[in-house]
Scaffold this active site. Structure first.
Site, PDB file in Angstrom:
ATOM      1  N   GLU A 195     -17.689  17.987  46.125  1.00  0.00           N
ATOM      2  CA  GLU A 195     -17.153  19.208  46.737  1.00  0.00           C
ATOM      3  C   GLU A 195     -18.237  20.268  46.928  1.00  0.00           C
ATOM      4  OE1 GLU A 195     -13.887  21.127  44.664  1.00  0.00           O
ATOM      5  OE2 GLU A 195     -13.656  22.543  46.318  1.00  0.00           O
ATOM      6  N   ASP A 229     -14.749  15.840  42.506  1.00  0.00           N
ATOM      7  CA  ASP A 229     -14.329  17.242  42.435  1.00  0.00           C
ATOM      8  C   ASP A 229     -14.614  17.697  41.005  1.00  0.00           C
ATOM      9  OD1 ASP A 229     -13.216  19.715  42.439  1.00  0.00           O
ATOM     10  OD2 ASP A 229     -11.418  19.143  43.542  1.00  0.00           O
ATOM     11  N   ILE A 255     -14.347  20.591  39.390  1.00  0.00           N
ATOM     12  CA  ILE A 255     -13.203  21.307  38.792  1.00  0.00           C
ATOM     13  C   ILE A 255     -12.126  21.340  39.860  1.00  0.00           C
ATOM     14  CG2 ILE A 255     -12.298  23.414  37.753  1.00  0.00           C
ATOM     15  CD1 ILE A 255     -15.054  24.234  36.946  1.00  0.00           C
ATOM     16  N   ASP A 256     -11.111  20.504  39.729  1.00  0.00           N
ATOM     17  CA  ASP A 256      -9.991  20.589  40.654  1.00  0.00           C
ATOM     18  C   ASP A 256      -9.027  21.597  40.041  1.00  0.00           C
ATOM     19  OD1 ASP A 256      -8.616  19.933  43.003  1.00  0.00           O
ATOM     20  OD2 ASP A 256      -7.211  18.752  41.827  1.00  0.00           O
ATOM     21  N   THR A 304      -9.971  25.209  40.752  1.00  0.00           N
ATOM     22  CA  THR A 304     -10.938  26.283  40.468  1.00  0.00           C
ATOM     23  C   THR A 304     -10.243  27.634  40.357  1.00  0.00           C
ATOM     24  OG1 THR A 304     -12.675  25.060  41.592  1.00  0.00           O
ATOM     25  CG2 THR A 304     -13.045  27.411  41.307  1.00  0.00           C
ATOM     26  N   ASP A 351     -10.279  16.058  46.423  1.00  0.00           N
ATOM     27  CA  ASP A 351      -9.072  16.418  45.663  1.00  0.00           C
ATOM     28  C   ASP A 351      -8.188  15.188  45.412  1.00  0.00           C
ATOM     29  OD1 ASP A 351      -9.550  19.274  45.785  1.00  0.00           O
ATOM     30  OD2 ASP A 351      -8.817  19.264  47.838  1.00  0.00           O
TER      31      ASP A 351
HETATM   32  C1  LIP Z   1      -7.721  22.790  45.245  1.00  0.00           C
HETATM   33  C2  LIP Z   1      -6.569  21.824  45.071  1.00  0.00           C
HETATM   34  C3  LIP Z   1      -5.279  22.612  45.212  1.00  0.00           C
HETATM   35  C4  LIP Z   1      -5.179  22.886  46.667  1.00  0.00           C
HETATM   36  C5  LIP Z   1      -6.369  23.661  47.182  1.00  0.00           C
HETATM   37  C6  LIP Z   1      -7.707  23.121  46.721  1.00  0.00           C
HETATM   38  P1  LIP Z   1     -10.195  22.993  44.217  1.00  0.00           P
HETATM   39  O1  LIP Z   1      -8.950  22.191  44.882  1.00  0.00           O
HETATM   40  O2  LIP Z   1      -6.542  20.981  44.103  1.00  0.00           O
HETATM   41  O3  LIP Z   1      -4.155  21.868  44.824  1.00  0.00           O
HETATM   42  O4  LIP Z   1      -3.987  23.549  46.961  1.00  0.00           O
HETATM   43  O5  LIP Z   1      -6.310  23.641  48.589  1.00  0.00           O
HETATM   44  O6  LIP Z   1      -8.151  22.043  47.482  1.00  0.00           O
HETATM   45  O7  LIP Z   1     -10.747  23.859  45.305  1.00  0.00           O
HETATM   46  O8  LIP Z   1      -9.720  23.773  43.075  1.00  0.00           O
HETATM   47  O9  LIP Z   1     -11.139  21.905  43.853  1.00  0.00           O
END
Ligand code: LIP
Length: 296
Positions: free
Chosen positions: A83, A103, A105-106, A108, A233
């Site tokens: 990412e 990813d 930190i999914d 963030t 993601d």
């Molecule tokens: C996020 C996702 C979240 C989604 C956001 C974003 P990040 O990932 O997991 O569910 O709604 O659009 O993609 O940016 O925290 O890695």
């Protein structure tokens, strides 16, 4: 004979756990709060990407580099889609080569606000097919894993999607994403209204696509859908859902169609019946694909 992808998967599990420790300092909410407070003391550490609500921290970047370095040492010829590397301008094209889709930190936004759901997500694809997926839900201290053809697990226990076939008896997970374009927001709300008014028992969202998908795989929610997500993601979570017996679809068109990891749209459900019903309720739109050169 050495099972090379199993070795890679074992490496991914170790890397995800170490990365999770960096994110969450030992999987305690108190600690993540401390990490977040430290990050917020210096506001240069919380930055934005595609919009003012698309957040990134130095921890995302640090964790991604940590994972990539450790993989490179062991698998020097493998490729990466990360990412934060893509945000920094690296290519986001899936080839047939062994590719780690990361990813760091999914969730963030959750991380920045100490909302207690964050995950490290690592998918691994060969010939454009996901071979294994690892999602470490740091604060829950849960390790979700799946290997193609070999099932999905949480901390070693097999996962199975819910057997509920009636969408009116279901919980559906979704997210609002990071686009604040009024037309996109209208479509997201129109879809949400349609789904709620089926009616379903409830709608939930953990704030991370990876954890939402693990909830489908665990049988806690019947489906998860979102438009606007990215390949990092969903790569790992998609295999965890399918290996737990679930189905994956694109949300485009009347019938959905097969999941395209780069399309930025997904329905992940316990069954085809529920997935197809959700597809019918969604007011679909197409954000620029992840593999389009000028997508950001
Ligand atoms: C996020 C996702 C979240 C989604 C956001 C974003 P990040 O990932 O997991 O569910 O709604 O659009 O993609 O940016 O925290 O890695």
């Amino acid at each position: 004979m050495v099972d090379v992808w199993q070795t890679a998967m074992d490496h991914a599990v170790g890397a995800a756990r170490r990365a999770g420790q960096v994110c969450c300092s030992g999987a305690l909410i108190r600690c993540v709060d401390q990490v977040v407070r430290e990050a917020l003391q210096d506001d240069r550490k919380v930055m934005t990407k595609s919009s003012s609500v698309d957040l990134v921290t130095q921890t995302d970047q640090k964790v991604e580099q940590l994972i990539i370095q450790s993989v490179k040492e062991k698998f020097p010829t493998h490729r990466f889609i990360g990412e934060e590397s893509v945000a920094a301008g690296e290519s986001c094209v899936l080839t047939d080569a062994p590719t780690w889709i990361i990813d760091p930190i999914d969730g963030t936004t959750n991380f920045v606000h100490a909302f207690p759901f964050v995950a490290v997500s690592i998918g691994f694809s060969v010939n454009k097919q996901v071979e294994f997926g690892v999602v470490f839900s740091c604060l829950e201290d849960k390790m979700f894993t799946a290997r193609r053809g070999k099932g999905a697990f949480c901390d070693g226990e097999p996962l199975q999607v819910s057997d509920q076939e009636d969408i009116k008896q279901s919980i559906i997970a979704t997210e609002f994403g990071s686009s604040r374009d009024p037309e996109a927001v209208d479509r997201i709300f129109s879809s949400l209204r349609n789904v709620l008014c089926i009616p379903v028992h409830g709608v939930r969202g953990a704030g991370t696509a990876a954890i939402n998908m693990c909830l489908v795989a665990s049988g806690c929610v019947e489906a998860y859908y979102e438009i606007g997500i990215h390949v990092w993601d969903i790569a790992a979570g998609s295999l965890i859902v399918s290996e737990a017996g679930g189905v994956l679809m694109d949300v485009d068109g009347k019938d959905g169609g097969p999941l395209d990891l780069m399309s930025r749209r997904i329905v992940a459900a316990n069954s085809r019946t529920i997935a197809e019903r959700i597809v019918r309720e969604i007011d679909a739109f197409g954000p620029p694909r992840d593999d389009e050169p000028l997508r950001r």
